[in-house]
Design an enzyme around this catalytic site. Structure first.
Site, mmCIF file in Angstrom:
data_model
loop_
_atom_site.group_PDB
_atom_site.id
_atom_site.type_symbol
_atom_site.label_atom_id
_atom_site.label_comp_id
_atom_site.label_asym_id
_atom_site.label_seq_id
_atom_site.Cartn_x
_atom_site.Cartn_y
_atom_site.Cartn_z
ATOM 1 N N ARG A 47 0.803 -1.229 0.000
ATOM 2 C CA ARG A 47 0.000 0.000 0.000
ATOM 3 C C ARG A 47 0.837 1.282 0.000
ATOM 4 O O ARG A 47 0.316 2.375 -0.086
ATOM 5 C CB ARG A 47 -0.973 -0.019 1.187
ATOM 6 C CG ARG A 47 -2.155 -0.938 0.913
ATOM 7 C CD ARG A 47 -3.024 -1.093 2.133
ATOM 8 N NE ARG A 47 -2.376 -1.928 3.143
ATOM 9 C CZ ARG A 47 -2.810 -2.049 4.383
ATOM 10 N NH1 ARG A 47 -3.869 -1.379 4.790
ATOM 11 N NH2 ARG A 47 -2.183 -2.826 5.246
ATOM 12 N N GLN B 77 15.043 -13.517 3.063
ATOM 13 C CA GLN B 77 13.872 -14.385 3.005
ATOM 14 C C GLN B 77 13.401 -14.307 1.546
ATOM 15 O O GLN B 77 12.916 -13.268 1.111
ATOM 16 C CB GLN B 77 12.781 -13.837 3.951
ATOM 17 C CG GLN B 77 11.543 -14.705 4.023
ATOM 18 C CD GLN B 77 10.378 -13.975 4.703
ATOM 19 O OE1 GLN B 77 10.314 -12.749 4.700
ATOM 20 N NE2 GLN B 77 9.461 -14.748 5.257
#
Ligand code: UD1
Ligand code: CA
Length: 462
Positions: free
Chosen positions: A16, A73
């Protein structure tokens, strides 16, 4: 103190924010959110930090170079999965406790971290979650307590039933673990939930079911948990932090008659009776003395200002201004500049990599670069130190009480002696000894009646 480390989760994309940068690089008062988290961790006395990167990892790795160990990650499978990436780091280091933090929660503070650790250690908990009571808990993991009031689980918004959603004590995302317990609990969590993610928060329920002792430490200030998912929220955080800092300064004796456009870094030191006027931005690494007037519209970065200075419409970076200097309007101080006591720099004066001695006056339209200027020197209007020949830079040296005439060009390297004068309009290429006058311009020739004889123009009719 025990031997502890922090793992900061920063792999998320922050969809967002609509940014090409990792979300934790979004700035709060000119500093990425993750740097605020870093400051809190360091201030809490934790030196070993591992950051889990993911989305746009390279940007973050570069930003953190030399400051933290990083692990990547490669897939975003949840906060539990993110911590799993640090498992090897944790296994190979000798830590007692591990603090997990969200990199997108920049208000977490060192006091809360330290108080939570002491709560964690004195009670012998394997896991202590930092919680907060907030008015609108929507979106946060809820702190669930059993009928005795003992903390027993965290339930995420997506998994919460109607009753659970009413709980207004929430998980800040920050938690202390005993290292061995954390590694064990990580091995137990699954992605068996509606989002198919490995939730770090599931560790609480697992620990409780295995009779391990867990606790929730409620932060004294609910602000500690605030985060930003959109740039509108980021603006709200900026405003909150900005006013916190300004209020603290005002309560310590700094006058800010109108806070419009005044932004001050939290680490700035400003003495009492100094006045900060609108449009002034004081970025990191600034120290300002007492009785100064800073602003309006002044921007300072890594700059030290003494007592009694006036900085009116000044931009300064990596500079030092000694006491009682009067600068502005429209002065630019560039890196490695030292302005002496009682110096005056006026309209449109730029100083770079130079030392200006006390009581010197550089009043108008002047560039001083790579120069060593003595005390009591007077610069006329429009002086230029010509420090760059297109290839190399050279220095100018100007002695005490020298007088540099208007529109003088000093072609570096050149030395002007003590009390020496340069005539207005001179281009000085050779050293001028003490007490000498240098005139380096062609003599004026005046041709009487030349216009009448030559008629170089057609007379205008008015
Ligand atoms: C998380 C907590 C929630 C808590 C809230 C506080 C979980 C499951 N939920 O929710 O209980 O109230 O924080 O703000 O832990 N991240 C990764 N890799 C991932 C996912 C996330 O590194 O795969 C990082 C993000 O960059 C972020 C942090 O972990 O810094 C938190 O992730 P986010 O997705 O924002 O969790 P929340 O939904 O806020
Ligand atoms: Ca979040």
């Amino acid at each position: 103190m025990s031997n502890n480390c922090a793992v900061i989760l920063a792999g998320g994309e922050g969809t967002r924010m609509h940014s090409k940068k990792p979300k934790v690089m979004a700035e709060l008062l000119f500093k990425p959110m993750i740097d605020h988290v870093f400051t809190a961790v360091k201030k809490a006395g934790i030196c070993e930090i591992c950051v889990v990167t993911g989305y746009q990892a390279a940007i973050l790795e570069e930003h953190l170079q030399g400051r933290a160990f990083t692990v990547r990650q490669t897939e975003r499978l949840g906060t539990g999965h993110a911590v799993m990436q640090a498992a090897e780091y944790l296994r190979t280091h000798d830590f007692d406790n591990v603090l997990i933090l969200n990199g997108d929660a920049p208000f977490m503070d060192s006091d809360t971290i330290v108080q939570a650790l002491s709560y964690h250690e004195t009670r012998g908990f394997v896991q202590t979650v930092i919680s907060a009571k907030i008015e609108n808990p929507y979106g946060y993991g809820r702190i669930v307590r059993d009928f005795n009031g003992d903390f027993c689980a965290i339930v995420e918004e997506a998994s919460a039933d109607k009753e659970t959603k009413k709980i207004n004590e929430i998980n800040s995302g920050a938690m202390w673990f005993k290292k061995d317990a954390l590694l064990y609990l990580l091995s137990k969590i699954t992605n068996d939930n509606s989002k198919g993610e490995y939730y770090l928060t599931d560790t609480v329920g697992i620990a409780v079911s295995e009779k391990m002792r867990v606790g929730a430490y409620t932060a004294k200030s609910a602000d500690a948990v605030l985060g930003a998912n959109t740039r509108v929220q980021l603006n709200e955080l900026n405003e909150l932090l900005r006013h916190k800092i300004l209020n603290r300064l005002m309560l310590s004796g700094v006058s800010i008659p109108c806070t419009d456009g005044v932004i001050v870094d939290g680490g700035a030191e400003i003495g009492p009776d100094t006045v900060i006027l609108p449009g002034t931005i004081i970025k990191e690494g600034c120290e300002i003395g007492e009785n100064c007037v800073i602003g309006p519209n002044t921007v300072l970065y890594k700059t030290k200002v003494g007592d009694g200075c006036v900085l009116n419409q000044v931009q300064a970076e990596e500079a030092e201004v000694k006491s009682n200097a009067n600068l502005g309007p429209f002065v630019h101080l560039r890196p490695n500049t030292v302005i002496g006591e009682h110096v005056h720099c006026g309209n449109f004066v730029e100083v770079k990599n130079s030392v200006i001695g006390e009581h010197t006056s550089v009043s108008h339209l002047t560039y001083v670069g790579d120069s060593d200027v003595g005390k009591g020197v007077n610069f006329g209007c429009g002086v230029v130190t010509v420090n760059f020949n297109g290839k190399t830079k050279h220095r100018c040296e100007i002695g005490d009480d020298a007088f540099i005439g208007c529109n003088t060009n000093l072609i570096a390297p050149v030395k002007i002696g003590d009390r020496a004068y340069t005539a207005a309009g001179s281009t000085v290429t050779e050293d001028v000894p003490d007490d000498a006058l240098a005139i380096a311009r062609s003599r004026q020739t005046t041709k009487a009646g030349w216009v009448i004889r030559k008629k170089p123009y057609r007379p205008k009719k008015y």
